[in-house]
Design an enzyme around this catalytic site. Structure first.
Site, mmCIF file in Angstrom:
data_model
loop_
_atom_site.group_PDB
_atom_site.id
_atom_site.type_symbol
_atom_site.label_atom_id
_atom_site.label_comp_id
_atom_site.label_asym_id
_atom_site.label_seq_id
_atom_site.Cartn_x
_atom_site.Cartn_y
_atom_site.Cartn_z
ATOM 1 N N GLU A 135 -65.018 10.762 -63.699
ATOM 2 C CA GLU A 135 -65.546 11.146 -64.972
ATOM 3 C C GLU A 135 -66.532 10.557 -66.202
ATOM 4 O O GLU A 135 -66.435 9.590 -66.226
ATOM 5 C CB GLU A 135 -63.683 11.534 -65.862
ATOM 6 C CG GLU A 135 -63.256 12.044 -64.217
ATOM 7 C CD GLU A 135 -61.842 12.528 -65.636
ATOM 8 O OE1 GLU A 135 -61.831 12.395 -67.116
ATOM 9 O OE2 GLU A 135 -60.394 12.671 -64.791
ATOM 10 N N MET B 119 -59.538 20.010 -64.084
ATOM 11 C CA MET B 119 -58.592 20.065 -64.528
ATOM 12 C C MET B 119 -58.815 20.941 -65.741
ATOM 13 O O MET B 119 -59.873 20.496 -66.861
ATOM 14 C CB MET B 119 -59.373 18.313 -65.389
ATOM 15 C CG MET B 119 -59.026 17.648 -63.779
ATOM 16 S SD MET B 119 -59.570 15.709 -63.964
ATOM 17 C CE MET B 119 -60.846 15.181 -64.133
ATOM 18 N N ASP C 89 -56.413 19.664 -71.624
ATOM 19 C CA ASP C 89 -57.490 19.087 -72.893
ATOM 20 C C ASP C 89 -58.404 20.052 -73.275
ATOM 21 O O ASP C 89 -59.392 19.636 -73.455
ATOM 22 C CB ASP C 89 -57.813 17.831 -71.852
ATOM 23 C CG ASP C 89 -57.106 16.707 -71.814
ATOM 24 O OD1 ASP C 89 -55.976 16.179 -72.337
ATOM 25 O OD2 ASP C 89 -56.917 16.025 -70.605
#
Ligand SMILES: *[C@@H]1O[C@H](CO)[C@@H](O)[C@H](O)[C@H]1NC(C)=O
Ligand SMILES: *[C@@H]1O[C@H](CO)[C@@H](O)[C@H](O)[C@H]1NC(C)=O
Ligand SMILES: *[C@@H]1O[C@H](CO)[C@@H](O)[C@H](O)[C@H]1NC(C)=O
Ligand SMILES: *[C@@H]1O[C@H](CO)[C@@H](O)[C@H](O)[C@H]1NC(C)=O
Ligand SMILES: *[C@@H]1O[C@H](CO)[C@@H](O)[C@H](O)[C@H]1NC(C)=O
Length: 470
Positions: free
Chosen positions: A218, A285, A288
């Site tokens: 990341e 992902m 968030d």
């Protein structure tokens, strides 16, 4: 007669004047003493008092109790919320309904974080039949090789024993996680370094009986100083790993990636159409999307399925539907896109307790959880003990709840049913869940159909993907 009457009248007037005087005195006392005191007390109560009276479950018992892990998660959340749109993303075609409904086996990939203490989820409490794959998180890259400390190796050995119970279960080791690259930037630089890393992958696969490796860098082109070559070097690494896998007979292993969901980071960090040829699948992902930061001081949904009707431009791209179609549009096969769903929620502190909608001004993280990351157990306890009825938003297909200054976005059985149905109806590869540790693994929560049983959220996803009766 007259004088007597006059006298009485005079006395009456005097009495009235006196009582009038007393009234004024009372009024004065009221204005000067009681009123300010009442005002002060009310203001104090509103600002500090009532807010503190809410019942919170004992914090940092469930799920997020490792400071290191929290900081890693905060890092990605901050990155997501700070990126601004740089392109026009309004032209992505929706081909989703053209696909043949050919896939009937969906993956359910669950991340398991190494427990940080004895209260955290232990290996013995993981149901070996809950998920199709368990991604053990996180190892790092040190000196161009995979690195786990001795405790982590102990856990890894025990987790792979779950395969003796469920022969179909696949165990992967996830390398990286949120943070400053976790050793990737140096390793990908040249062929010699990458070769060392690939050798360490193979030795881990052999030594610990792993089914694959999940690379969670990341993110490429971030550290140090946005080195643009990292995008190409990462693709090169994937090609070389694929060549290594092709040479294996007994030890062929899976190669998967955990990738950023937002289009801005996707464009910056990955050659999506090349990657498609070398990986078995990607773990998107897709959470968030919204999270408290000083640059985004307003409430928002952690993992919205679709955009809200009031969201425009970049804001309208921050949802599961947009990200998954964007990755497909950029060249990733639908069957290789595994959509991430969170079991944790985000808490906020409202600026004004009476403005508690989505996009309401917030002044910080809520008290629930750590740095705004709260496990489902914590959230469920909070809702139950304070008798809070959440709001279910039918644009985002997600619930949120508030009480006084506390505001939380989270997932429940209803929202995850919608999101798992989305995965199924659009024929994506399956669901990835972050993470086992933040579901209600002890079964304390009594909300929902699966309430009272362990892992109620992941069970909900499993039931939808497996077409089982709820
Ligand atoms: C995006 O593109 C569309 C048409 O392609 C155009 O109408 C619109 O104004 C553009 N939006 C921005 C923000 O550039
Ligand atoms: C989902 O995304 C596709 C592609 O961006 C878009 O065409 C479609 O309208 C979106 N669906 C909803 C309900 O927003
Ligand atoms: C990495 O290499 C350095 C220098 O050779 C050494 O000091 C360090 O212990 C190594 N770290 C690991 C985890 O092997
Ligand atoms: C692994 O399992 C063994 C036997 O069940 C247990 O004694 C040990 O504490 C476990 N180790 C870890 C790190 O969980
Ligand atoms: C590869 O990079 C490392 C530094 O990470 C350097 O020490 C080494 O000499 C380089 N090897 C080649 C062949 O360029």
């Amino acid at each position: 007669m007259f004088s007597e009457d006059h006298n009485r009248y005079y006395l009456l007037q005097q009495h009235q004047r006196r009582s009038c005087l007393i009234d004024k005195k009372t009024l004065l006392i009221l204005i000067c003493v009681i009123l300010p005191v009442t005002l002060f007390c009310t203001t104090y109560m509103i600002l500090f008092g009532i807010y503190e009276k809410l019942s919170y479950p004992k914090s940092s018992i469930y799920g997020f109790n490792s400071d290191e892990m929290i900081h890693k998660n905060v890092h990605r959340a901050v990155l997501y919320s700070n990126y601004k749109y740089s392109q026009n993303y309004s032209d992505i075609p929706d081909n989703s309904y053209l696909d043949e409904h050919s896939i009937n086996e969906f993956k359910l990939i669950c991340y398991y974080n190494f427990p940080s203490d004895s209260n955290d989820l232990q290996v013995k409490d993981i149901d070996p039949f809950l998920c199709t794959h368990i991604n053990v998180a996180f190892g790092t890259v040190q000196n161009n090789s995979i690195y786990l400390d001795s405790d982590q190796i102990g856990y890894l050995r025990n987790i792979t024993k779950l395969k003796e119970v469920n022969k179909q279960l696949k165990i992967l080791l996830s390398i990286g996680g949120s943070g400053n690259g976790n050793g990737y930037p140096e390793m990908v630089k040249n062929h010699t370094n990458r070769k060392m890393f690939i050798q360490s992958i193979l030795s881990y696969v052999k030594l610990y009986n792993l089914d694959g490796i999940d690379l969670d860098w990341e993110f490429p082109v971030q550290y140090p100083n946005g080195d643009k070559k990292q995008k190409m070097h990462f693709t090169q690494l994937l090609i070389e790993i694929r060549e290594n896998i092709a040479r294996q007979k007994k030890y062929a292993y899976l190669l998967t990636l955990a990738v950023a969901a937002t289009s801005t980071i996707a464009d910056m960090s990955y050659d999506v159409s090349y990657i498609n040829d070398y990986v078995d699948y990607i773990n998107l992902m897709s959470y968030d999307y919204h999270f408290y930061t000083s640059l985004t001081p307003f409430t928002g949904i952690n993992a919205p399925l679709y955009s809200g009707s009031n969201e425009k431009y970049y804001m309208a791209t921050l949802n599961i539907n947009y990200s998954s179609h964007y990755w497909n549009f950029m060249g990733m096969d639908k069957s290789k896109i595994v959509i991430g769903l969170p079991t944790y929620g985000h808490s906020y502190r409202l600026r004004n307790a009476r403005n508690h909608d989505i996009y309401a001004p917030a002044s910080g993280y809520g008290k629930l959880g750590t740095y705004g990351f709260a496990s489902y157990t914590e959230i469920c306890n909070f809702l139950q003990t304070n008798h809070i009825t959440p709001v279910f938003d039918m644009e985002n297909f997600s619930p949120y709840a508030s009480k006084y200054y506390e505001w939380i976005s989270f997932e429940d059985e209803q929202s995850l049913t919608y999101k798992a149905e989305f995965i199924k109806n659009h024929n994506f590869g399956g669901a990835m869940v972050y993470c086992l540790n933040t579901d209600d693994y002890t079964g304390i929560c009594k909300m929902g159909k699966n309430g009272g049983s362990n892992f109620p959220l992941i069970k909900t996803i499993k039931n939808v993907l497996g077409d089982k009766e709820l």
